[in-house]
Design an enzyme around this catalytic site. Sequence first.
Site, short mmCIF file in Angstrom:
data_model
loop_
_atom_site.label_atom_id
_atom_site.label_comp_id
_atom_site.label_asym_id
_atom_site.label_seq_id
_atom_site.Cartn_x
_atom_site.Cartn_y
_atom_site.Cartn_z
N HIS A 54 3.28 -19.16 9.80
CA HIS A 54 2.51 -18.06 10.05
C HIS A 54 2.93 -17.68 11.57
O HIS A 54 3.30 -18.45 12.08
CB HIS A 54 0.75 -18.25 10.05
N GLU A 56 1.17 -16.85 14.14
CA GLU A 56 0.48 -17.67 15.45
C GLU A 56 1.22 -18.99 15.51
O GLU A 56 1.54 -19.48 16.47
CB GLU A 56 -0.99 -18.12 15.02
N CYS A 84 -6.08 -17.10 10.45
CA CYS A 84 -6.64 -18.05 9.51
C CYS A 84 -7.18 -19.09 10.01
O CYS A 84 -6.93 -19.35 11.00
CB CYS A 84 -5.47 -18.07 8.20
N CYS A 87 -4.34 -21.36 11.35
CA CYS A 87 -3.69 -20.94 12.86
C CYS A 87 -4.78 -21.07 13.88
O CYS A 87 -4.53 -21.27 14.95
CB CYS A 87 -3.44 -19.52 12.57
#
Length: 158
Positions: A54, A56, A84, A87
């Site tokens: 992801h 991040e 999420c 993250c």
Amino acid sequence: MDFVERLMGEAIAVCERGIQAGESPFGAAIATPDGRVICAAHNTVRADCDPTAHAEVNAIRQACRRLGVIDLSGHLLASTCEPCPMCAAAIHWARLDALYYGAGIDEAGAAGFNELGVSCRVLYDYGGSTVKVFGGVLRDECVALFRRWLDGPHPVPY
């Protein structure tokens, strides 16, 4: 335009490059306490065949490598979407001081993404995290990234 909006602008710009590369519409950027941008990253889930890639997490990995540290205390992260839980936990573990996000996790779910629907604020409060959270930064521009992605050639959510 203030510093946080400039940082979010970096996250939006890298997100747009990710969309052009066929990735999902998420971007993140990290800056030092004095406002110097260290890195910006987008999701690379498809390219890396890695569901943890992801934006991040990618940004945290880049910042730590560039600085030669695993402790990002004092640093700030801007994300085009509320992180999420995975993250959010990575942000906490990296000891970032503050998180700024644009679109809400509910808006990612509405765009078809498989979100857990747990706000990072709730997660941080429950876990006793000291990460400061600020939402809605350039929200309209960040929500527009979902529309742009859905209108593009790769509207299959991850």
